[in-house]
Design an enzyme around this catalytic site. Sequence first.
Site, short mmCIF file in Angstrom:
data_model
loop_
_atom_site.label_atom_id
_atom_site.label_comp_id
_atom_site.label_asym_id
_atom_site.label_seq_id
_atom_site.Cartn_x
_atom_site.Cartn_y
_atom_site.Cartn_z
N ARG A 54 0.83 -1.20 0.00
CA ARG A 54 0.00 0.00 0.00
C ARG A 54 0.87 1.25 0.00
NH1 ARG A 54 -5.32 1.47 1.27
NH2 ARG A 54 -5.60 3.36 2.52
N ASN A 61 -2.16 8.78 0.52
CA ASN A 61 -3.45 9.43 0.37
C ASN A 61 -3.93 10.11 1.66
OD1 ASN A 61 -5.37 10.05 -1.63
ND2 ASN A 61 -6.82 8.56 -0.81
N ARG A 62 -3.05 10.29 2.61
CA ARG A 62 -3.35 11.04 3.83
C ARG A 62 -2.34 12.17 4.05
NH1 ARG A 62 -6.69 7.92 2.68
NH2 ARG A 62 -7.91 6.52 4.02
N GLU A 163 -13.45 4.07 -6.48
CA GLU A 163 -13.13 3.00 -5.52
C GLU A 163 -13.89 1.76 -5.94
OE1 GLU A 163 -10.90 1.76 -2.64
OE2 GLU A 163 -11.37 3.84 -2.10
#
Length: 290
Positions: A54, A61-62, A163
Site C-alpha cells: 500500500r 493518500n493522507r 473506488e
Amino acid sequence: MVNSIALIGGTHGNETSGIQLIRNWQDFGLPTRFDELNVSLNIANQAAIDANVRFIDEDLNRQFTFERLATPNNAKEALLAQTLNQKFGPKGESNTDFVIDIHNTTSAMGATLIILEADEFHISLARYVKHQMPEANILLEDEKPYLEHAYLCTTGKRGVMIEVGGQPQGVLREDVYLLTEAMAEAVLDFCVAFNNGTLATVQLPECEVFRLGENITFPLDEAGKRTAMIHHALQDKDFEPLLPGMPIFRTFDGHDITWQGESTTYPHFINEAAYFKLDVAFATAQRIVL
C-alpha cells in the site's frame, strides 16, 4: 470548462486496477471520444507498486492537508506528496481543473464514485455516472470542506476518487478492472458533456447517494486486543441497509453483537484490509437523494 484533467493510478501500490488502466491507456491510447480532453495519465507511487504494498513509510493518500504539506517529514510518501502537490496543484491554487484518483478496496463495494462536495458540478457528475452505470454507488464525503481533506485528489481544483471492489490487495481481477474502466470512462464522458454544454439539454434524474457517517471500530478489550470479527450476516453487504438489532460482530467466544444505532444505516468499507491495523470494521452512511 474542465481544461486539464489528471487521471491517477497507484496512489496505493497494491491497488492494481487503476495502475493497469493507466498503463493500458498509456500503451494503447485513450478512447478516441476523449481526444478533445486534455488528460494526463499518471502513476503516483512507483516505489510502492514495485514492492506491491500500500505504501512504503506512510499512506500517500493522507498527506495532502495544508499542515502536512508544510511540515518537514522525511518519510518517502511525505516527500513524494510535496512533488505531486507541485505537479498537480499546488493545493488551493491548482493548475489542474480535475483530478481523478483510482483505487481498489477489498470490500464488496462494487464500482463506487467518491465525491467530496454536493455542489452543482458534483451532483450533476453523480447523476450522470449513475445514469450511465445504474449499478454504481455514489459516496459523498462532505463531513469537512473540500480543501481540508488529506486526499491526493484535492490537489486539483476539483477532485474525485473511484473506488472499486472487492479485490484482494496486490492482484488483478478482470471483473473489477472492467468496472474500473467503465467508471473512469463515465467520468470522462461527463467531462466531455460538461465542456460541450450538452448537460443542460439532458434531464438527469435525481439519484441515490450515500453520505458518510462515522467509522465503527472492532470491539477491543482493556489491553486493546480485538475480541470479535465481522459477523457473516454483515460481510459483503456493503451499501445494504443495516437495521437496529441486526448482527454486526461475532465475538471469539461465540456471541453476537448487534447494531445499536437508532436508525437504519448503510455500511461500507466492511472488513477493508487496509484499515485492519486501525481496528476500523466499517463505515456508516445515510441514504439521501441528490
